[in-house]
Design an enzyme around this catalytic site. Structure first.
Site, PDB file in Angstrom:
ATOM      1  N   GLU A   6       0.849  -1.207   0.000  1.00  0.00           N
ATOM      2  CA  GLU A   6       0.000   0.000   0.000  1.00  0.00           C
ATOM      3  C   GLU A   6       0.879   1.250   0.000  1.00  0.00           C
ATOM      4  OE1 GLU A   6      -3.260  -0.256   2.834  1.00  0.00           O
ATOM      5  OE2 GLU A   6      -4.094  -1.945   1.738  1.00  0.00           O
TER       6      GLU A   6
ATOM      7  N   GLU B 256      -4.723  -8.826  -0.476  1.00  0.00           N
ATOM      8  CA  GLU B 256      -5.558  -8.585   0.709  1.00  0.00           C
ATOM      9  C   GLU B 256      -7.002  -8.526   0.243  1.00  0.00           C
ATOM     10  OE1 GLU B 256      -4.413  -5.456   3.437  1.00  0.00           O
ATOM     11  OE2 GLU B 256      -2.281  -5.859   3.104  1.00  0.00           O
TER      12      GLU B 256
HETATM   13  O1  AHR Z   1      -5.175  -6.138   6.800  1.00  0.00           O
HETATM   14  C1  AHR Z   1      -5.156  -4.974   7.561  1.00  0.00           C
HETATM   15  C2  AHR Z   1      -4.517  -3.804   6.833  1.00  0.00           C
HETATM   16  O2  AHR Z   1      -5.295  -3.459   5.731  1.00  0.00           O
HETATM   17  C3  AHR Z   1      -3.157  -4.053   6.236  1.00  0.00           C
HETATM   18  O3  AHR Z   1      -2.133  -3.898   7.152  1.00  0.00           O
HETATM   19  C4  AHR Z   1      -3.070  -2.990   5.189  1.00  0.00           C
HETATM   20  O4  AHR Z   1      -2.245  -3.370   4.114  1.00  0.00           O
HETATM   21  C5  AHR Z   1      -4.516  -2.778   4.781  1.00  0.00           C
HETATM   22  O5  AHR Z   1      -4.858  -1.458   4.764  1.00  0.00           O
END
Ligand code: AHR
Length: 508
Positions: free
Chosen positions: A176, A307
């Site tokens: 991110e 994710e």
């Molecule tokens: O999964 C929780 C968080 O969500 C992670 O650390 C981040 O990459 C995303 O914003």
């Protein structure tokens, strides 16, 4: 009342292989995912090996998890790997700024993670620090892990008790980077990704699969910038692209980021909004893939959705920075719907990682902080029931005629979702009925082969908000389904309201 869906599956027309890595996982130093979840320390009363919880390992082994992403997430861009090697008593502590401001003692580091992967029989996916690290630091981590022979980093590894290099394929170039990983612009990060990728080297036969930190949600411009940078390489002697995949993150939330809604208490409208948001994963992958097709028509660069999952308000009374949430039948259907979409995008999607495996967000496993009791969530059961799709050839499911839909927030949601695959002469069909109240009957005309055996499992519950607890660990658990049969070459499956079923069998 029930609706009927007619579909055709050609058993002899195999599509792209569903990469097993789309059943991947994610474990961050966040809340009780690592500490208390995977890792309890050698002194714990809970059965452990080198501090790793063996009941968690055993439960996850049943899922055949193909890879585990670590150490973050946002934590990855604050993590300095040398703090997590060597004697535990000498490891410096740090503050986990992102997640609750708690102290991180670094007792779970590189060696512990690699031991965990070995116990799980899974491949490591390491997410390196771009945001607050250096190219040299990341380069030396790769060397420490994967280089044989002799070098300063290799001597360091050997001094810490590991003679042979490990095999590490998946390597994330930050996380991110548009946000917690450095607040960069796409152009700025794309140049950084090239630089970091250059110095993350392949040692011996260890070939890294470098994953550039990608977009949030539908930010197609970010993907385009990364793809453009790949096609403007400076050195002609570089044999393959500097990074082999581009990631994207997409979470399913029914409310707003400020108030995401409760994991267990929700209205019918909130339920359907959740399903509609989850269904948008199809649009998301199509959009990013379309952009990539412009620059990479041979589909050599993969999409990694590293994710995904539901994100609710934390359970009342728990640390807001720990992201601990319950998991209901609704979460199970979010997972099953995602997998159908993943199977349909097998040509470009090479990996996906549920966030996260234990005690955080849409977890497989919840552990009680006091008693240590372990509970398998409804989502866990979907992963287990679907594991036969890993590395199987996708089969297209053609819906014939009208299928049931619901109008949700001005868009149309198909309430029956089906995907199928074939591997080693076995057919696996996954079917979800998203309708909260009505059953559905699915009739699949199987062409190009005959199903000679049939086993079916069903996951459902009396209510959508049903979930498992230490007191009621099997409130949502799969059972043998007697509502599936073959008649005149057609597979007939009855799906109760809000249910997920799998049908498996031998194909002749
Ligand atoms: O999964 C929780 C968080 O969500 C992670 O650390 C981040 O990459 C995303 O914003």
């Amino acid at each position: 009342m029930s609706s009927t869906v007619n579909a055709v599956v050609n058993l002899d027309l195999e599509g792209p292989v569903i990469n097993r890595h789309v059943y991947g996982h994610f474990a961050e130093h966040l809340g009780r995912c690592i500490y208390g979840g995977f890792y309890v320390g050698e002194d714990s009363d809970l059965p452990n090996e080198g501090g790793i919880r063996l009941d968690v390992v055993e439960a996850l082994r049943a899922l055949d998890i193909p890879n585990l992403r670590w150490p973050g997430g946002c934590f990855a861009d604050e993590y300095h790997w040398r703090d997590g090697i060597g004697p535990k008593e000498d490891r410096p502590a740090m503050v986990n700024t992102h997640w609750g401001g708690v102290e991180e003692n670094n007792h779970f580091g590189t060696h512990e993670f690699m031991a965990l992967c070995e116990l799980l029989g899974t491949e490591p996916y390491i997410s390196g620090n771009v945001g607050s690290g250096t190219v040299q630091e990341m380069s030396e981590w790769v060397e420490y892990l994967t280089r044989a022979g002799d070098s300063p980093a290799v001597r360091e590894r050997k001094a810490n008790g590991r003679e042979e290099p490990w095999k590490v394929k998946f390597w994330g170039l930050g996380n991110e980077t548009w946000g917690c990983g450095g607040n960069m612009s796409a152009e700025q990060y794309a140049l950084e990704a090239r630089r970091y990728a250059t110095y993350c080297r392949d040692y011996g036969d260890n070939k890294l699969y470098r994953i550039a930190a990608g977009a949030s949600d539908f930010s197609y411009g970010w993907t385009e910038t990364l793809m453009k940078q790949l096609s403007h390489l400076g050195c002609q002697r570089v044999e393959r692209p500097l990074y082999q995949a581009v990631s994207v993150h997409y979470y399913t939330i029914a409310g707003t980021w400020e108030d995401k809604g409760s994991a267990t208490e929700f209205t019918a409208d909130e339920y359907y909004t959740t399903m509609a948001k989850a269904a948008r994963t199809d649009e998301l992958l199509t959009g990013h893939a379309n952009v990539m097709d412009l620059y990479d028509p041979k589909k050599e660069i993969g999409i990694v959705l590293d994710e995904w999952g539901t994100w609710w308000n934390v359970e009342p009374g728990t640390n807001p920075g720990f992201l601990y949430q319950q998991n209901t039948m609704r979460d199970a259907l979010v997972a099953s719907l995602h997998f159908d979409i993943f199977h349909r995008h097998a040509d470009r999607l090479v990996m996906a990682n549920i966030a996260q495996t234990v005690n955080v967000l849409q977890a497989m496993i919840l552990t009680d902080p006091d008693s240590g009791a372990l509970v398998l969530t409804p989502t866990y059961h979907v992963f287990r029931m679907n594991k036969g799709h890993q590395d199987a050839a996708s089969l297209q499911v053609h819906v014939v005629g009208d299928a049931p839909v619901k109008d949700v927030d001005g868009a149309s949601l198909s309430t029956v979702s089906v995907s199928a695959s074939r591997k080693d002469g076995r057919l696996l069909v996954s079917l979800s009925n998203l309708d909260a109240d009505e059953a559905a009957d699915v009739v699949v005309d199987l062409r190009g082969g005959t199903l000679t055996s049939l086993e079916s499992e069903l996951l459902t519950a009396g209510a959508l908000h049903a979930h498992n607890t230490p007191e009621q660990p099997e409130a949502v658990a799969p059972r043998k389904h007697d509502g599936a049969r073959v008649e005149d070459g057609k597979l007939l499956v009855h799906l109760p309201a809000h249910s997920f079923a799998t049908v498996a069998g031998d194909v002749a």
